[in-house]
Structures are given as C-alpha cells and as structure tokens.
Design an enzyme around this catalytic site. Sequence first.
Site, PDB file in Angstrom:
ATOM      1  N   THR A 127     -17.670  55.802  42.717  1.00  0.00           N
ATOM      2  CA  THR A 127     -17.368  57.172  42.271  1.00  0.00           C
ATOM      3  C   THR A 127     -16.104  57.146  41.421  1.00  0.00           C
ATOM      4  OG1 THR A 127     -18.438  58.061  44.208  1.00  0.00           O
ATOM      5  CG2 THR A 127     -16.886  59.525  43.077  1.00  0.00           C
ATOM      6  N   LEU A 162     -25.642  58.559  48.477  1.00  0.00           N
ATOM      7  CA  LEU A 162     -26.042  58.004  49.781  1.00  0.00           C
ATOM      8  C   LEU A 162     -25.152  58.554  50.890  1.00  0.00           C
ATOM      9  CD1 LEU A 162     -26.173  54.267  48.604  1.00  0.00           C
ATOM     10  CD2 LEU A 162     -28.052  55.917  48.595  1.00  0.00           C
ATOM     11  N   CYS A 273     -15.619  59.976  51.605  1.00  0.00           N
ATOM     12  CA  CYS A 273     -16.025  60.540  50.308  1.00  0.00           C
ATOM     13  C   CYS A 273     -15.504  61.957  50.047  1.00  0.00           C
ATOM     14  CB  CYS A 273     -17.545  60.536  50.204  1.00  0.00           C
ATOM     15  SG  CYS A 273     -18.231  58.902  50.434  1.00  0.00           S
TER      16      CYS A 273
HETATM   17  C1  UGA Z   1     -21.376  62.209  51.302  1.00  0.00           C
HETATM   18  C2  UGA Z   1     -22.544  62.876  50.577  1.00  0.00           C
HETATM   19  O1  UGA Z   1     -23.343  63.608  51.512  1.00  0.00           O
HETATM   20  C3  UGA Z   1     -23.421  61.840  49.862  1.00  0.00           C
HETATM   21  O2  UGA Z   1     -24.435  62.489  49.122  1.00  0.00           O
HETATM   22  C4  UGA Z   1     -22.534  61.030  48.920  1.00  0.00           C
HETATM   23  O3  UGA Z   1     -23.261  60.039  48.230  1.00  0.00           O
HETATM   24  C5  UGA Z   1     -21.437  60.376  49.732  1.00  0.00           C
HETATM   25  O4  UGA Z   1     -20.647  61.388  50.378  1.00  0.00           O
HETATM   26  C6  UGA Z   1     -20.587  59.562  48.795  1.00  0.00           C
HETATM   27  O5  UGA Z   1     -19.946  60.142  47.921  1.00  0.00           O
HETATM   28  O6  UGA Z   1     -20.656  58.328  48.836  1.00  0.00           O
HETATM   29  P1  UGA Z   1     -21.043  61.000  53.682  1.00  0.00           P
HETATM   30  O7  UGA Z   1     -19.577  61.138  53.420  1.00  0.00           O
HETATM   31  O8  UGA Z   1     -21.569  59.681  54.095  1.00  0.00           O
HETATM   32  O9  UGA Z   1     -21.897  61.413  52.364  1.00  0.00           O
HETATM   33  O10 UGA Z   1     -21.424  62.005  54.845  1.00  0.00           O
HETATM   34  P2  UGA Z   1     -21.926  63.530  54.940  1.00  0.00           P
HETATM   35  O11 UGA Z   1     -23.138  63.545  55.755  1.00  0.00           O
HETATM   36  O12 UGA Z   1     -21.984  64.172  53.631  1.00  0.00           O
HETATM   37  O13 UGA Z   1     -20.750  64.197  55.819  1.00  0.00           O
HETATM   38  C7  UGA Z   1     -19.433  64.358  55.303  1.00  0.00           C
HETATM   39  C8  UGA Z   1     -18.599  65.204  56.268  1.00  0.00           C
HETATM   40  O14 UGA Z   1     -19.076  66.558  56.303  1.00  0.00           O
HETATM   41  C9  UGA Z   1     -18.663  64.727  57.725  1.00  0.00           C
HETATM   42  O15 UGA Z   1     -17.383  64.838  58.282  1.00  0.00           O
HETATM   43  C10 UGA Z   1     -19.636  65.694  58.381  1.00  0.00           C
HETATM   44  O16 UGA Z   1     -19.431  65.835  59.762  1.00  0.00           O
HETATM   45  C11 UGA Z   1     -19.301  66.972  57.644  1.00  0.00           C
HETATM   46  N1  UGA Z   1     -20.425  67.961  57.654  1.00  0.00           N
HETATM   47  C12 UGA Z   1     -21.590  67.681  57.030  1.00  0.00           C
HETATM   48  C13 UGA Z   1     -20.234  69.186  58.284  1.00  0.00           C
HETATM   49  O17 UGA Z   1     -19.162  69.473  58.861  1.00  0.00           O
HETATM   50  N2  UGA Z   1     -21.259  70.108  58.267  1.00  0.00           N
HETATM   51  C14 UGA Z   1     -22.442  69.848  57.644  1.00  0.00           C
HETATM   52  O18 UGA Z   1     -23.331  70.747  57.661  1.00  0.00           O
HETATM   53  C15 UGA Z   1     -22.623  68.604  57.024  1.00  0.00           C
END
Ligand code: UGA
Length: 462
Positions: A127, A162, A273
């Site tokens: 990124t 991802l 991320c």
């Molecule tokens: C995120 C993006 O979802 C991916 O699409 C992206 O490619 C990635 O960053 C990246 O830039 O490499 P990731 O950080 O692995 O992925 O995890 P997420 O599932 O997006 O969660 C991120 C944070 O948001 C976590 O702390 C999670 O608990 C929180 N979250 C997520 C919430 O509090 N509520 C939600 O409804 C979803």
Amino acid sequence: MKVAVVGTGYVGLVTAVCFARIGIKVAAVDKDPNKIQALRAGKSPIYEPGIEDLLRSGIEEGRLTFHTQLAEALENARVVFICVGTPQSQDGHANLDYVFQVASEIGECISLKPRYKDSLIVATKSTVPVGTAANIKKIIEDHLISKAVSSSFEVVSNPEFLKEGDAINDFMNPDRVVIGCHSKETEGVMHKLYGPILNNNDAAWFCMKPESSELTKYASNAMLATRISFINEIANLSEKVGANIDDVKKAVGADKRIGQSFLNPGPGFGGSCFPKDVSALLTLGDRAGEDLKVIRATLQTNQYQKKILLKKISRLFSIDPSDTTQPLADRRITVWGLAFKANTDDVRESISLDLVRDLVRLGAEVVAHDYIAIDNFRTIMSQEAILITYDSDPIKASMNSDLLVIVTEWADYKKIDLEKVGSIMKYKQIIDARNLFSPYELIRSGWMYDSIGRPKDKDKDK
Ligand code: UGA
C-alpha cells in the site's frame, strides 16, 4: 508465465501461494534466510487459514520456489510483485524505504542483465501513496542510465484487498481486481495472469491510471474505517438514549445502498492496515493542500473508541482512569482476546495492547487468553517490561477474577459455558466489546453485563 514476488509477509505469501495454486510459476524472495528455509520446508511464518496447504502443494507440484536472491527469482519472470511493508512514519506518512530499496535492486538486476524480448512488469501490491509508481519508475530508470543500458519495463499499481484471516478466499474470490498502468499490452498480461480467478467468479476488472489505482486502495480502506467509526458513534449514542444498536444496524444496513457488512460496533479498529492507511491518506491530503475532514474525524473517533473499554471499567469500579495511585491494585481482570481481530495471530495495533497497558498502569492483575496470539502479545509486553499472566484455557483464565473483558470476537468464546465461568469468578461481571452474548439472557442469570450500544437491563426492549 512466471512471476516473482518480493516479500513473504501476509500480502506476499498469500499472493505467491495463490498464484501457484492457479497454475502460475512463482519465485518468492525474502531477505530473511530463516524464513526462506522454513517456507521451503512448507512452514508458514504467519497464521492464515489454509495457507500451509497451498504452500505445500505449490512446492510439491513444482510451481512455487523460495529464494534469498532477487536476481535468481527474476530469471524469466514476466511480472515482479513488490509486497514489502510500508510502516507508518513519524509524520503519519507511509514509509517507503523498503519499497524503494526493492525498486533499486530490481533496477540493478535488469541493468546487469537487460531484457530484450519481453519487458518486465513491476507491480506494486504494497500500500503506497499516490505517485509511488512514478517514483519507482524513476529509480529503475536511474540504474539503467548509470549503466548506459536500455531495458524495457513498466511499473504498475495492483493494490491488494486481502483481509487477514480470510486472505486466501479474498484473493481467490475477489470483488474486483484493480490495475493502474498506461499500456494496453501490460493490461493484457495482467488480465491473463488473473484470468482463472476472473473467470471463476463475477470479479470486476478495472484498469486505470496508476495514480487512480493507488488512491483506490486508500479510499477503500478509509471508507471501511469510516463505516466502523460511524457505527461506533451511533452505538455510543444508542447507550445514552436507550436504543439498541443490534436493531438499529440491522435496519440501517437493510437499505441496499448501505448494506450490512462492516457495521459491527466494537472497541475501535486496529490491525496493520486501517490505522496506518487512514493516517497516510490524511497526510497525503495535507501535502496536497486538501483538508480531509471526514478522514480526520474517522481517526479521532477511533482514538476515542479505543478508550471505551477503559471508560466502562473505570465506571464499574468507580475509579478515575488518570489516577496515578494504582486504584485497581486489588482487582484481578481477565482479558479474552489479544489479536486485533478473530482468525489471526496478529497483534499489531490490537486494542488489547492499549487496554492491558492501561490496566497494568492502574495496578490491576491481568490474566490474558487468546487462541493463537499469546506468543506475539507476550513478545511486545516483554519488550515493555509489562508483567501479566497468560492462560491457554479461557475458563481457567477467569478464575477469581473481578471482571471478564472480551476484546476479540473469537467464535469459540460464544461456545463457552458462561455458567462455569461465573461459578469460578469472584464477581459475575462481563464487559463485552464485541457484543458476543445476549444482554437479556446474561443479566437475567445474574451477571453484570455491559456491551457496546446495547441496553443493560434485563427486559427485552420490544
Ligand atoms: C483490511 C481491509 O479489510 C482489507 O480489504 C485490506 O486489504 C487490508 O486491510 C489491507 O489494507 O491490507 P484487515 O486489516 O486484515 O483488512 O482486517 P479487517 O477485517 O478489515 O478489520 C480491521 C479492523 O476493523 C479490526 O480491528 C476489526 O475488528 C475492525 N472491524 C471490522 C470492526 O470493528 N467492525 C467491523 O464491522 C469490521
């Protein structure tokens, strides 16, 4: 076709094993010889569901090789993917040292062994801020000029989308593949590379200027982070005005224009991320002379939300969270969940890190549980000389506790017999930052149960 992948972290390794899976020859490179040795033996340095099966089959079927030398991996490669880290700098911007280092090494390799037939495509999956493709091009060109050789290459942006914990599925079944490049021929090669994935599902294909592709990645993460901050604000408001966020979010998300995903309230977003990328986008705006007010608010709201558990705990024990006299000295607090989210062992920017630091500062005795992230968490706590206890059994971890705090949404926590937990705790008290349990059921069976954005009384509010 053969590709090279530089960097074997979450992005690089998933990219390498998935391309190998769809029949592409992949040479993956990492500077760390121990990592490469483990990977050659089929051992993944990261936890990601399904990765080791793909790793082993890729190696056994002869499509996946691992190297410490970039020149070796570049041999006959049509595309090289840059998948190294872009950590956050002091000023909030993405640190591009690793990316530029790889670009320079690629320049060095192709200037020593120029390519005449097919040009090399240098694709950035890391990124990176807008304009980085142009900077990488310049670095490679400088190498060629200094050696007075000519070699054709094109730099393209190919961001990854991802999610950790579901990364293999995201790679194999993407919503879209985004390419930023200038030439039709390069687009054709990239399209062929992703062909099996595109043919298997309805993934959209977007080809645009590299600048647009680089911005698409930041805008996507910022949009998702903004949804989370938004729903966290509505959840906090729900508590104040007697609404229930479970009902509100379902009804709001039922509008097809809004949708249900990424609307789960919680203790704030973490991980490697969102916090880093949203800050980098803000800095990009500042540098471009554009004040990104929504993005700034998204981060501010998250800073506030990251302290929501501490606020709730302070209220429960009637203490001041800034008190320096260790007001929680006689309290034992159990923390369930150390990873920044479920299905990963990654603790980078995990909310539990901040929470445990605060609890220890306030004098509490902390007992922590996680299914797979204990080792990574312990490493950071040891570096900071913070002493807590770890237990690999979530029930035992709650023995004699004054309070159980749930920080990560591991599905297995929902299967735990809370009666058993309650029978060994000092007080039946839970603060659940992931809304895993039903407030009505728990409060009716004698628990003090607090969650995010939901009522604390025992009567169903309908
Ligand atoms: C995120 C993006 O979802 C991916 O699409 C992206 O490619 C990635 O960053 C990246 O830039 O490499 P990731 O950080 O692995 O992925 O995890 P997420 O599932 O997006 O969660 C991120 C944070 O948001 C976590 O702390 C999670 O608990 C929180 N979250 C997520 C919430 O509090 N509520 C939600 O409804 C979803």
